[in-house]
Write a protein that holds these residues in place. Structure first.
Motif, mmCIF file in Angstrom:
data_model
loop_
_atom_site.group_PDB
_atom_site.id
_atom_site.type_symbol
_atom_site.label_atom_id
_atom_site.label_comp_id
_atom_site.label_asym_id
_atom_site.label_seq_id
_atom_site.Cartn_x
_atom_site.Cartn_y
_atom_site.Cartn_z
ATOM 1 N N HIS A 90 0.849 -1.204 0.000
ATOM 2 C CA HIS A 90 0.000 0.000 0.000
ATOM 3 C C HIS A 90 0.881 1.248 0.000
ATOM 4 O O HIS A 90 0.551 2.249 -0.617
ATOM 5 C CB HIS A 90 -0.945 -0.015 1.190
ATOM 6 C CG HIS A 90 -0.275 -0.190 2.514
ATOM 7 N ND1 HIS A 90 0.613 -1.213 2.767
ATOM 8 C CD2 HIS A 90 -0.341 0.533 3.643
ATOM 9 C CE1 HIS A 90 1.041 -1.105 4.015
ATOM 10 N NE2 HIS A 90 0.491 -0.052 4.557
ATOM 11 N N ILE A 91 2.025 1.176 0.685
ATOM 12 C CA ILE A 91 2.957 2.305 0.683
ATOM 13 C C ILE A 91 3.608 2.428 -0.695
ATOM 14 O O ILE A 91 3.715 3.522 -1.257
ATOM 15 C CB ILE A 91 4.031 2.105 1.771
ATOM 16 C CG1 ILE A 91 3.365 2.086 3.135
ATOM 17 C CG2 ILE A 91 5.095 3.190 1.689
ATOM 18 C CD1 ILE A 91 4.293 1.770 4.275
ATOM 19 N N PHE A 92 3.984 1.285 -1.232
ATOM 20 C CA PHE A 92 4.589 1.279 -2.563
ATOM 21 C C PHE A 92 3.685 1.974 -3.577
ATOM 22 O O PHE A 92 4.157 2.754 -4.410
ATOM 23 C CB PHE A 92 4.857 -0.163 -3.010
ATOM 24 C CG PHE A 92 5.269 -0.279 -4.443
ATOM 25 C CD1 PHE A 92 6.595 -0.100 -4.817
ATOM 26 C CD2 PHE A 92 4.341 -0.535 -5.450
ATOM 27 C CE1 PHE A 92 6.979 -0.179 -6.139
ATOM 28 C CE2 PHE A 92 4.719 -0.609 -6.771
ATOM 29 C CZ PHE A 92 6.037 -0.434 -7.109
ATOM 30 N N HIS A 93 2.388 1.694 -3.492
ATOM 31 C CA HIS A 93 1.456 2.268 -4.461
ATOM 32 C C HIS A 93 1.565 3.789 -4.518
ATOM 33 O O HIS A 93 1.740 4.369 -5.593
ATOM 34 C CB HIS A 93 0.018 1.873 -4.104
ATOM 35 C CG HIS A 93 -1.026 2.637 -4.868
ATOM 36 N ND1 HIS A 93 -1.352 2.330 -6.168
ATOM 37 C CD2 HIS A 93 -1.774 3.715 -4.533
ATOM 38 C CE1 HIS A 93 -2.275 3.185 -6.589
ATOM 39 N NE2 HIS A 93 -2.547 4.027 -5.618
ATOM 40 N N TYR A 94 1.493 4.415 -3.347
ATOM 41 C CA TYR A 94 1.502 5.881 -3.335
ATOM 42 C C TYR A 94 2.850 6.438 -3.775
ATOM 43 O O TYR A 94 2.928 7.428 -4.497
ATOM 44 C CB TYR A 94 1.107 6.402 -1.950
ATOM 45 C CG TYR A 94 -0.330 6.091 -1.624
ATOM 46 C CD1 TYR A 94 -1.367 6.729 -2.292
ATOM 47 C CD2 TYR A 94 -0.665 5.131 -0.669
ATOM 48 C CE1 TYR A 94 -2.689 6.432 -2.028
ATOM 49 C CE2 TYR A 94 -1.996 4.829 -0.397
ATOM 50 C CZ TYR A 94 -2.998 5.484 -1.077
ATOM 51 O OH TYR A 94 -4.314 5.176 -0.821
ATOM 52 N N ALA A 95 3.935 5.784 -3.339
ATOM 53 C CA ALA A 95 5.266 6.259 -3.711
ATOM 54 C C ALA A 95 5.477 6.144 -5.215
ATOM 55 O O ALA A 95 5.932 7.072 -5.877
ATOM 56 C CB ALA A 95 6.325 5.469 -2.955
ATOM 57 N N SER A 96 5.111 4.983 -5.753
ATOM 58 C CA SER A 96 5.348 4.729 -7.169
ATOM 59 C C SER A 96 4.496 5.649 -8.040
ATOM 60 O O SER A 96 4.973 6.234 -9.019
ATOM 61 C CB SER A 96 5.043 3.260 -7.466
ATOM 62 O OG SER A 96 5.201 2.992 -8.822
ATOM 63 N N GLN A 97 3.232 5.800 -7.672
ATOM 64 C CA GLN A 97 2.350 6.679 -8.434
ATOM 65 C C GLN A 97 2.861 8.119 -8.409
ATOM 66 O O GLN A 97 2.893 8.795 -9.443
ATOM 67 C CB GLN A 97 0.931 6.649 -7.851
ATOM 68 C CG GLN A 97 0.170 5.382 -8.122
ATOM 69 C CD GLN A 97 -0.197 5.235 -9.571
ATOM 70 O OE1 GLN A 97 0.487 4.563 -10.334
ATOM 71 N NE2 GLN A 97 -1.270 5.873 -9.990
ATOM 72 N N ALA A 98 3.265 8.577 -7.221
ATOM 73 C CA ALA A 98 3.728 9.957 -7.088
ATOM 74 C C ALA A 98 4.983 10.177 -7.931
ATOM 75 O O ALA A 98 5.106 11.182 -8.647
ATOM 76 C CB ALA A 98 4.005 10.276 -5.625
ATOM 77 N N HIS A 99 5.887 9.218 -7.872
ATOM 78 C CA HIS A 99 7.127 9.366 -8.622
ATOM 79 C C HIS A 99 6.869 9.358 -10.134
ATOM 80 O O HIS A 99 7.359 10.216 -10.867
ATOM 81 C CB HIS A 99 8.086 8.237 -8.246
ATOM 82 C CG HIS A 99 9.412 8.348 -8.911
ATOM 83 N ND1 HIS A 99 10.430 9.122 -8.394
ATOM 84 C CD2 HIS A 99 9.885 7.829 -10.067
ATOM 85 C CE1 HIS A 99 11.470 9.052 -9.209
ATOM 86 N NE2 HIS A 99 11.168 8.275 -10.228
ATOM 87 N N ASN A 100 6.073 8.392 -10.582
ATOM 88 C CA ASN A 100 5.768 8.295 -12.008
ATOM 89 C C ASN A 100 5.064 9.550 -12.517
ATOM 90 O O ASN A 100 5.336 10.042 -13.608
ATOM 91 C CB ASN A 100 4.869 7.089 -12.291
ATOM 92 C CG ASN A 100 5.580 5.777 -12.076
ATOM 93 O OD1 ASN A 100 6.801 5.745 -11.924
ATOM 94 N ND2 ASN A 100 4.838 4.688 -12.056
ATOM 95 N N ASN A 101 4.126 10.037 -11.717
ATOM 96 C CA ASN A 101 3.352 11.193 -12.145
ATOM 97 C C ASN A 101 4.235 12.445 -12.220
ATOM 98 O O ASN A 101 4.068 13.288 -13.095
ATOM 99 C CB ASN A 101 2.186 11.430 -11.175
ATOM 100 C CG ASN A 101 1.028 12.156 -11.824
ATOM 101 O OD1 ASN A 101 0.791 12.019 -13.028
ATOM 102 N ND2 ASN A 101 0.308 12.937 -11.043
ATOM 103 N N HIS A 102 5.192 12.537 -11.304
ATOM 104 C CA HIS A 102 6.103 13.669 -11.343
ATOM 105 C C HIS A 102 6.973 13.609 -12.596
ATOM 106 O O HIS A 102 7.140 14.593 -13.312
ATOM 107 C CB HIS A 102 6.966 13.689 -10.075
ATOM 108 C CG HIS A 102 7.740 14.966 -9.898
ATOM 109 N ND1 HIS A 102 8.837 15.064 -9.103
ATOM 110 C CD2 HIS A 102 7.573 16.195 -10.452
ATOM 111 C CE1 HIS A 102 9.310 16.303 -9.155
ATOM 112 N NE2 HIS A 102 8.567 17.001 -9.968
#
Lengths: 259, 365
Positions: A90-102
């Motif tokens: 669940h933590i990975f999801h937010y980190a990965s999404q935030a990084h990709n979106n940036h």
């Protein structure tokens, strides 16, 4: 002697400061929230895809990582560390999404400006090896791959350690930084022999503790958040065409690993 | 299971003569967007789906998306039939289970299963009746809603007492059931559906085709990216591949190969394989003492848990995909969307879809 102890303590205090993840500032953020990104986004869609979504992701990331070992880490570091922990997905999801979106928003610019930039020769030479002879072919390949994808995901142009550059489509929150979490297969339907072997191979690589050195050059958001307001539920193809025309290739060219 | 599911369906299947294959007189199944009276009235009257969706969202989510899925499905079916080696006839469920374990028919399978869950989702919804003067709950959520505590007070439904008693037996209470349903949907980050299913007490192995099974228990199941509940045809694929490939290797071992080179390769393969086997044995042996924070393999999951050999009858589908809440509720609005959705479930349809309940004489636990 005494002073050294104090200094150490002081350093310790500084390290344990609570860190909040905040939405990174885009250079043209003010202009884009007023006018949208000409050629691809209205102001409302820009707000949804970046201002709101990035805030949503990073706030959730802060809430989940506070008081844990991830507390002082950047999203990128959190991706690498949480990718291998089953219970931290669940933590990975937010980190990965935030990084990709940036990554995705860093490379956008208005259509007029984008049309003045070109992929570097160096980049195109690499792409020729993948049967992508020119920018038009790259565009149609990206549009085709993206619009034939079911569900949410990301499209990347990634550079491998052997200097090959390939397209990678990841499902949901997949990351290009670790093969075990790139989620390139959707095993929700029929599984063919290639997919089976691919998965087996992944298992083997993970068991051997193999490391990944793949780097993303270009990231394209396929999530509904990135287009639904302007383009509608069936609008992914049109969106991909437009977004490709708004890529600032100067940014992409700089992401290539040059020795 | 699909027979029961399709009873509630309003889908029209129109067999027609293919214009292209007129001479061979083969029948093609062509699909149309399933009829949904409530939604069609809403579209014509240009009114919102009270309590859940704006008119624009209904148009996008059902009519635009549904039509797109239907068109893609028809196009792919036609293409597959033109090649001549495949025959798909009959209803959607049949096509889904036929294509589920064939990677070449991925597009047909995905379009068909998405269409199925779209239909199943919307068929069990009805507009809420708003108290007079009350504000419409269809509103975009703001940033602060991340920190709001979800409310689960004053839950009223029009469930019939039979269903309430079954839910209480399986989930503890209607309130707990509602929270589990919403939280399961919140747990889905990409596209996915939460299903309320009746779980057969016997595995499929012991059930003949006509046997409908006995149903003691209700359960919630999440599926992702257009997965369907009756995944039995799909599950076990990884295990089957493993077996198939190891059988093939075993066969190869038995054969005598004339060329030295091949033998060398073979030896290499064998030694690799042996290594793998020992590793796997070790893994299996150490499974109990292994790290409780790590999961097993896909095959373990297929065989040990979840779907394998289980018969499920779906009664309700809750679509948790982002498109459903982004249009009306915005990025922060998933929780609100799901809470509103709860108010719009037509429980009489859920009851109708469920198989007869069998009460256990002796409790399992």
């Amino acid at each position: 002697m005494f002073s050294r102890v104090i200094a150490k303590r002081a350093a310790g205090v500084r390290l344990s400061t609570r860190s909040l993840h905040r939405v990174p500032k885009l250079e043209q953020h003010h202009q884009w929230s007023q006018e949208g990104i000409s050629g691809v986004y209205s102001p409302e869609q820009f707000k949804m895809a970046w201002t709101d979504y990035q805030h949503y992701l990073l706030t959730n990331l802060t809430l989940l990582t506070n008081g844990t070992a991830y507390e002082n880490k950047h999203p990128y570091q959190i991706i690498l560390q949480s990718a291998k922990n089953t219970t931290d997905q669940h933590i990975f999801h937010y980190a990965s999404q935030a990084h990709n979106n940036h990554l995705f928003f860093q490379q956008l610019t208005s259509k007029d400006q984008a049309q003045e930039t070109r992929p570097s020769k160096f980049l195109m030479q690499r792409l020729v090896q993948q049967d992508i002879a020119d920018v038009a072919t790259l565009r149609s390949k990206i549009v085709e791959l993206g619009s034939s994808t079911f569900g949410q995901g990301w499209l990347f142009l990634v550079e491998y350690p052997d200097k090959q550059i390939k397209l990678m489509r990841t499902n949901n929150d997949g990351t290009p930084y670790y093969y075990g979490k790139s989620q390139v297969l959707d095993l929700n339907g029929g599984v063919d022999e290639t997919s089976y072997k691919f998965v087996e191979n992944l298992k083997q690589r993970a068991a051997n503790g193999e490391r990944e050195y793949t780097l993303p050059l270009l990231s394209i958001n396929l999530w509904d958040h990135a287009y639904i307001r302007d383009y509608g539920v069936n609008g992914r193809e049109k969106y991909l065409e437009n977004v490709f025309d708004c890529i600032d290739w100067n940014v992409i060219n700089k992401r290539l690993f040059l020795v | 299971m699909f027979r029961i599911a399709s009873r509630a369906n309003t889908k029209r299947v129109v067999p027609r003569l293919s214009t292209k294959l007129l001479n061979s007189s083969r029948l093609l199944s062509t699909f149309e967007l399933p009829e949904n009276k409530i939604l069609e009235t809403i579209k014509e009257a240009n009114t919102p789906f009270e309590g859940l969706f704006s008119n624009k969202a209904i148009n996008e989510l059902y009519f635009e998306r549904g039509q797109h899925l239907v068109d893609e499905l028809n196009r792919n079916l036609e293409a597959s039939q033109v090649t001549g080696d495949l025959h798909f006839r009959g209803d959607l469920s049949h096509i889904i289970s036929k294509t589920m374990n064939n990677a070449n028919l991925y597009q047909i399978n995905k379009n068909a299963s998405h269409l199925h869950s779209l239909e199943f989702f919307f068929d069990a919804l009805k507009p809420a009746t708003l108290a007079e003067g009350k504000e419409s709950p269809i509103q975009e959520s703001n940033r602060e809603s991340i920190f709001e505590t979800p409310s689960d007070q004053d839950i009223e439904t029009n469930m019939d007492p039979e269903l309430v008693s079954w839910i209480e037996h399986s989930f503890g209470s209607v309130q707990e059931f509602r929270n589990l349903l919403i939280n399961s949907a919140m747990g889905i980050k990409g596209d996915g559906v939460v299903w309320l299913v009746a779980e057969s007490s016997m595995s499929k192995t012991y059930l003949s085709d006509e046997d409908k099974g006995l149903y003691h228990n209700l359960a919630l199941v999440n599926t992702y990216n257009g997965g369907v509940i009756d995944g039995d045809d799909r599950s076990g694929q990884m295990g089957r591949f493993k077996k198939y490939l190891s059988d093939k290797e075993a066969e190869n071992k038995g054969e005598e190969k004339p060329q030295e080179q091949l033998e060398m390769e073979q030896e290499e393969e064998q030694s690799e394989e042996q290594e793998e086997v020992t590793e796997e044995q070790q893994k299996e042996e150490s499974k109990d003492s292994s790290d409780p924070l790590s999961l097993g393999s896909v095959e373990d999951a297929e065989y040990g848990h979840a779907f394998h050999d289980k018969k499920f009858v779906p009664a309700l589908a809750i679509d948790a995909s982002p498109r459903n809440y982004l249009l009306d509720y915005g990025v922060y609005g998933k929780q609100k969307y799901l809470e509103n959705l709860w108010e719009c479930i037509d429980w009489s349809i859920v009851s109708r879809r469920l198989p007869p309940r069998t009460k256990q004489a002796i409790s399992n636990f």
